[in-house]
Design an enzyme around this catalytic site. Sequence first.
Site, PDB file in Angstrom:
ATOM      1  N   CYS A  55       0.835  -1.218   0.000  1.00  0.00           N
ATOM      2  CA  CYS A  55       0.000   0.000   0.000  1.00  0.00           C
ATOM      3  C   CYS A  55       0.863   1.258   0.000  1.00  0.00           C
ATOM      4  CB  CYS A  55      -0.924  -0.040   1.228  1.00  0.00           C
ATOM      5  SG  CYS A  55      -1.608   1.543   1.703  1.00  0.00           S
ATOM      6  N   CYS A  58       0.407   3.512   2.995  1.00  0.00           N
ATOM      7  CA  CYS A  58       1.051   2.937   4.186  1.00  0.00           C
ATOM      8  C   CYS A  58       2.547   3.246   4.182  1.00  0.00           C
ATOM      9  CB  CYS A  58       0.838   1.426   4.232  1.00  0.00           C
ATOM     10  SG  CYS A  58      -0.897   0.913   4.221  1.00  0.00           S
ATOM     11  N   CYS A 195     -12.512 -26.449  35.042  1.00  0.00           N
ATOM     12  CA  CYS A 195     -11.169 -26.332  34.447  1.00  0.00           C
ATOM     13  C   CYS A 195     -10.758 -24.873  34.295  1.00  0.00           C
ATOM     14  CB  CYS A 195     -11.178 -27.041  33.090  1.00  0.00           C
ATOM     15  SG  CYS A 195      -9.860 -26.571  31.979  1.00  0.00           S
ATOM     16  N   CYS A 198     -10.026 -23.797  30.751  1.00  0.00           N
ATOM     17  CA  CYS A 198     -11.271 -23.651  29.993  1.00  0.00           C
ATOM     18  C   CYS A 198     -11.890 -22.270  30.243  1.00  0.00           C
ATOM     19  CB  CYS A 198     -12.275 -24.737  30.369  1.00  0.00           C
ATOM     20  SG  CYS A 198     -11.678 -26.428  30.119  1.00  0.00           S
TER      21      CYS A 198
END
Length: 446
Positions: A55, A58, A195, A198
Site C-alpha cells: 500500500c 502505508c 477447568c 477452559c
Amino acid sequence: MGPLLLGVLGCSLVLSVQAMYSSSDYVVELTPSNFNREVIQSDSLWLVEFYAPWCGHCQSLAPEWKKAATALKGIVKVGAVDADQHKSLGGQYGVRGFPTIKIFGANKNKPEEYQGGRSSQAIVDGAMNSLFSLVKDRLSGKSGGSGYSKQQGGGGGGAGDGNKRDVVELTDDNFDKTVLDSDEVWMVEFFAPWCGHCKNLEPEWTAAATAVKGQTKGRVRLGAVDATVHQVISSRYGIRGFPTIKIFRKGEEPEDYQGGRTRGDIIEKAMDLFSDNAPAPELVEILNEDLLKMTCEDSQLCIIAVLPHILDTGAAGRNGYLDVMKKMAEKYKKKQWGWLWTEAGAQMDLEASLGIGGFGYPAMAAINSRKMKFALLRGSFSETGIHEFLRELSVGRGSTATLGGGIMPKIHSVEPWDGKDGELPVEDDYDLSDVDLDDDFGKDEL
C-alpha cells in the site's frame, strides 16, 4: 509493448512480504499470536495501524508513524499489524482499507477509529487527546483498563466482544445431526466447568466464534461440549484433558487443533479452514465495466485471459481454455484473486493497454489495479505454463509494466457467450427481379 515493458523490468507486481517496521523502531509489530497479550490485556492506551506492505499510503505513513512512536515512548503504546499477512486480525476489527488506525482505550474490545491527520504531530495530538479522555474517565469512576471480563461459569459461553449465542452448545443428542451431518466445518471445544484453562479460553472462544461466523458467512462454526455432562460423545473421541479442541469436516476423521488459544490464533485457523473448503472463485466473462471493476478492485490481482475468437476455436476449444483457467483458479483460491476472460477483439482498449495488440491468442495478464501494473504470461497457455507464471508473481518475481495511460482501460458492453460454436454472419439477399437494367450497362468496362 517492448519499450514500455523494458522500462520497468525488475519491478515487482506483488511486493514480497517485508515488515515496514523493525526492532529498532518504537513501533510494536503485532500478530495474532501476541495481540491479545500486548493490546487486549494491557492497561495502556494503544494506537494500532493496520497496513499492507504494497500500500502506497502505508509506505508514506511509515516514517510519520515511527516519529510519533518515538515521541510517545513510555506514554502511549504504538503498534502495527501487517493485515495483508494477518487477514484474520484485520477482519476481526473490520479493516476494509489501508492504512486503518484504531485507538484501543478504556474498552479494548471496542476500539475507536482514528480520523485525524497522518503527520506525526497530528498523530501525537490525537493520542494525547485520547489519553486525556481515558484518565478523565478513570477519575470519574468509569471502568478503565482492558474491559476484558472473563465469565466464571461453564464453557461454551462468552464475554468480550463476542456473542455467547455464536458458540453452539453441543450435546450427546444433537452432536451428530449438528456437526457430522453438516456441510460446514466445525471447531469444537470439549470443556469441564471446573477447568481453569477452559475458563481462560472461554472469552477467546466466544469472540472468535462471532468473528468467524461473520467472516465465513457461517461456513465455519465454533461449538462447545460440556464433557462432564455429555460423556457419550466425549468418550467416542477419547477426550482425556481439558480443554480439547477438535476440527470436524464432513466425511473425514476429526483432527486435533494444535494452535494457540488466543482469539487471533483461533480466527486465523478458522480462516485457513474456510479457504481450504471454499469454492474456487468464479470465472467471469468481461461483459461491462462494472464487472471488471467489481472483480479487480476487491482483489490484489486479477487474472485476465484474452481467448481466441469463437470462429477460430469453436465451443470445444474455448471450453478447453476455460477449464485450464478454472483449474488454476482452484489451485490459487487462497490468494482470493479475481479471474476474468474476454474474446479477442471484444475489448480492444483492454488489449491495447496490455500490449497484446491483436495477435498471440490465447493471452493472459495479471493486473494489480491498485498500482496500475501488469505482467504478461510468456509461457504456454497450459496448467504448467500458467502455474509457473503465477508462482513467480506470488513470490514477488517477474517483469511488469505500467498499464497504458496509467489508468484502467475503457470497457465496452458486450453480449455474453451463448456457449455455442460461432457462425459466420449471413449476408442479406437482394431480390433484383423487379429492377430494370440497361442492356448496355457495363459494356464500356469490358
